[in-house]
Design a protein around this motif. Structure first.
Motif, mmCIF file in Angstrom:
data_model
loop_
_atom_site.group_PDB
_atom_site.id
_atom_site.type_symbol
_atom_site.label_atom_id
_atom_site.label_comp_id
_atom_site.label_asym_id
_atom_site.label_seq_id
_atom_site.Cartn_x
_atom_site.Cartn_y
_atom_site.Cartn_z
ATOM 1 N N ALA A 34 -10.223 -10.457 0.363
ATOM 2 C CA ALA A 34 -10.220 -9.672 1.593
ATOM 3 C C ALA A 34 -11.020 -8.383 1.432
ATOM 4 O O ALA A 34 -10.758 -7.586 0.525
ATOM 5 N N LEU A 35 -12.009 -8.192 2.313
ATOM 6 C CA LEU A 35 -12.667 -6.900 2.448
ATOM 7 C C LEU A 35 -11.876 -6.097 3.466
ATOM 8 O O LEU A 35 -11.744 -6.508 4.619
ATOM 9 N N VAL A 36 -11.333 -4.968 3.039
ATOM 10 C CA VAL A 36 -10.511 -4.133 3.911
ATOM 11 C C VAL A 36 -11.343 -2.939 4.365
ATOM 12 O O VAL A 36 -11.858 -2.173 3.543
ATOM 13 N N VAL A 37 -11.485 -2.783 5.653
ATOM 14 C CA VAL A 37 -12.322 -1.737 6.239
ATOM 15 C C VAL A 37 -11.432 -0.680 6.868
ATOM 16 O O VAL A 37 -10.623 -0.972 7.760
ATOM 17 N N ARG A 41 -9.253 9.015 5.730
ATOM 18 C CA ARG A 41 -7.907 9.523 6.010
ATOM 19 C C ARG A 41 -6.875 8.416 5.847
ATOM 20 O O ARG A 41 -5.859 8.582 5.162
ATOM 21 N N MET A 42 -7.134 7.268 6.467
ATOM 22 C CA MET A 42 -6.170 6.179 6.394
ATOM 23 C C MET A 42 -6.044 5.651 4.976
ATOM 24 O O MET A 42 -4.952 5.275 4.523
ATOM 25 N N GLY A 43 -7.145 5.663 4.236
ATOM 26 C CA GLY A 43 -7.118 5.153 2.875
ATOM 27 C C GLY A 43 -6.176 5.902 1.956
ATOM 28 O O GLY A 43 -5.755 5.361 0.924
ATOM 29 N N ALA A 44 -5.836 7.152 2.326
ATOM 30 C CA ALA A 44 -4.928 7.954 1.505
ATOM 31 C C ALA A 44 -3.478 7.892 1.978
ATOM 32 O O ALA A 44 -2.593 8.475 1.339
ATOM 33 N N GLU A 45 -3.208 7.187 3.079
ATOM 34 C CA GLU A 45 -1.855 7.127 3.646
ATOM 35 C C GLU A 45 -0.961 6.193 2.827
ATOM 36 O O GLU A 45 -1.399 5.142 2.340
ATOM 37 N N ALA A 46 0.313 6.566 2.728
ATOM 38 C CA ALA A 46 1.266 5.748 1.979
ATOM 39 C C ALA A 46 1.415 4.356 2.597
ATOM 40 O O ALA A 46 1.558 3.358 1.874
ATOM 41 N N ASP A 47 1.394 4.286 3.931
ATOM 42 C CA ASP A 47 1.518 2.977 4.579
ATOM 43 C C ASP A 47 0.357 2.062 4.208
ATOM 44 O O ASP A 47 0.546 0.862 4.004
ATOM 45 N N PHE A 48 -0.837 2.626 4.128
ATOM 46 C CA PHE A 48 -2.001 1.824 3.757
ATOM 47 C C PHE A 48 -1.867 1.330 2.321
ATOM 48 O O PHE A 48 -2.112 0.148 2.030
ATOM 49 N N MET A 52 -1.835 -2.572 0.945
ATOM 50 C CA MET A 52 -2.708 -3.107 -0.098
ATOM 51 C C MET A 52 -1.889 -3.709 -1.235
ATOM 52 O O MET A 52 -2.233 -4.772 -1.774
ATOM 53 N N ASP A 53 -0.795 -3.041 -1.590
ATOM 54 C CA ASP A 53 0.075 -3.591 -2.629
ATOM 55 C C ASP A 53 0.653 -4.933 -2.195
ATOM 56 O O ASP A 53 0.779 -5.866 -3.007
ATOM 57 N N LEU A 60 -3.849 -11.966 -3.261
ATOM 58 C CA LEU A 60 -5.193 -11.764 -2.730
ATOM 59 C C LEU A 60 -5.961 -10.755 -3.573
ATOM 60 O O LEU A 60 -5.386 -9.773 -4.069
ATOM 61 N N SER A 61 -7.235 -10.989 -3.737
ATOM 62 C CA SER A 61 -8.136 -9.988 -4.300
ATOM 63 C C SER A 61 -8.679 -9.163 -3.147
ATOM 64 O O SER A 61 -9.035 -9.710 -2.094
ATOM 65 N N ILE A 62 -8.741 -7.839 -3.322
ATOM 66 C CA ILE A 62 -9.177 -6.995 -2.215
ATOM 67 C C ILE A 62 -10.274 -6.027 -2.665
ATOM 68 O O ILE A 62 -10.321 -5.595 -3.813
#
Length: 410
Positions: A34-37, A41-48, A52-53, A60-62
């Motif tokens: 999966a390529l995650v776009v 800001r969102m990349g640093a959020e705990a929910d994000f 990913m975890d 999945l490989s991401i």
């Protein structure tokens, strides 16, 4: 002509608190890489990080591309596509606001078909399926999680441009209103106003003559039975929740109403299309460098007033959806109440009331009127015929903040 209805939507739509946790299950059905776009800001959020975890735990490989800028410039798309080609994904996941979702759509397109985004500007230029897409919105406005459009910025053009194809509709849309809790009040207002504009323009759009080729020749076919149903429900949810969500970001019920309204609005305009407010916003936004949602919302009451004589019954339905009906047998009075209700709601959440407040200069009006006509897919959708003179009239009234200036032209 009898009733006509058509719809295009994601194969899977899942909505509700905590549904971001369903992402690994849907992703695993489509691929293993999966390529995650997203954006920084969102990349640093705990929910994000938790999402990913979850993907990794599911096997999945991401690869994460977290450099999506506002407006989706072509150079950034090229960077994302390069990252994708190096990784070799079999699925693209967009997580974030409208720009992130549009970036994911453009990337999935180019990974499948190569070339430049410019090769696909317009309608029906995408030759076939794109890399499977999952969209996870974190704002409630564009409805991109359910639409066939990606809007991008081309440095060679003054105005933003769209790629429109049913192949761009995400395979799966995961709408978790908890992801909007961190959305600040100002962005909540602008995004929600954009969604309400989508719904109202879809409901009041021109109903076109229909034949067996219509859905093959037009991405946006005008108002129809399904889009009207989605639009009315969207207007109801947005008018109920938007002011509350802006006033109190922790109001979970309001957040739910706004996000569901934005999703439904996307499903409505994704097939019906939008009209004059969007056509005029493109040049206004280019000159004022203001948010798309602010522009279309600022223009909407003036466009509704201009169109009222040609969409009276539809505007009465807007009044009904907003709960402001005066009399059941007086569509004209109800249409006026709908316009006033929109003005009132937008005033309450801080939308500029006129184009001058938005930053448009008096001597820029003529250029905006001329450029507005270039958005053919929007112009043809307006319930009242548009030409440069009509655009000039709407812009003049919207710049002055005076709907009464339209009365002399109606």
């Amino acid at each position: 002509m009898g009733m006509f209805a058509t719809g295009r939507s994601p194969r899977n739509i899942v909505f509700g608190r905590g549904q971001r946790q369903s992402l690994p299950g849907y992703a695993g059905q489509l691929g293993q890489r999966a390529l995650v776009v997203t954006d920084e800001r969102m990349g640093a959020e705990a929910d994000f990080v938790a999402m990913m975890d979850g993907l990794r735990t599911a096997g999945l490989s991401i690869e994460i591309f977290d450099a999506t800028p506002p407006e989706v410039p072509l150079a950034a798309i090229e960077q994302c596509v390069a990252a994708g080609r190096a990784f070799g994904p079999d699925i693209v996941i967009g997580i974030g606001g409208g720009s992130c979702l549009d970036m994911a759509k453009a990337t999935a397109l180019l990974l499948a078909h190569d070339g430049s985004p410019r090769d696909y500007f317009g309608e029906f230029k995408v030759p076939g399926p794109v890399v499977p897409l999952i969209a996870v919105p974190t704002t409630a406005g564009t409805g991109s999680e359910a639409t066939p459009v990606a809007v991008v910025a081309d440095s060679d053009r003054v105005l933003k441009v769209g790629i429109a194809s049913p192949f761009l509709i995400p395979h799966t849309a995961i709408c978790d209103p908890e992801l909007t809790l961190t959305c600040p009040a100002g962005l909540t207002a602008i995004a929600g106003a954009d969604a309400l504009t989508h719904a109202i323009e879809a409901l009041t759009a021109l109903a076109r003559p229909i034949d067996g080729q219509t859905t093959h020749e037009h991405v946006f076919v005008g108002k129809n039975g399904l889009s009207d149903t989605y639009a009315r429900q969207a207007i109801s949810h947005l008018s109920d929740g938007l002011a509350r969500a802006v006033a109190s970001g922790e109001d979970m019920a309001a957040r739910e109403s706004v996000m569901l309204g934005a999703l439904l609005a996307g499903m409505a305009f994704g097939v019906a299309g939008t009209a004059a407010a969007h056509a005029i916003q493109y040049p206004v936004g280019a000159l004022t460098h203001t948010a798309h949602g602010s522009g279309v919302a600022c223009l909407l009451p003036y466009v509704m007033h201009f169109n009222r004589s040609h969409a009276t019954a539809s505007m009465a339905q807007v009044a009904e959806a907003m709960g402001v009906v005066v009399a059941r047998d007086d569509d004209d009075a109800n249409a006026e109440r709908a316009i006033v209700a929109v003005e009132t709601l937008f005033g309450e959440i801080g939308i500029p009331r006129d184009l001058e407040a938005l930053g448009l200069k008096h001597d820029q009006q003529e250029w905006c009127a001329e450029q507005s006509m270039g958005a053919a897919r929007l112009v043809k959708n307006n319930p009242r015929p548009l030409d440069v003179a009509a655009m000039r009239t709407i812009i003049k009234a919207a710049h002055a903040g005076r709907r009464d200036l339209l009365d002399a032209e109606i």
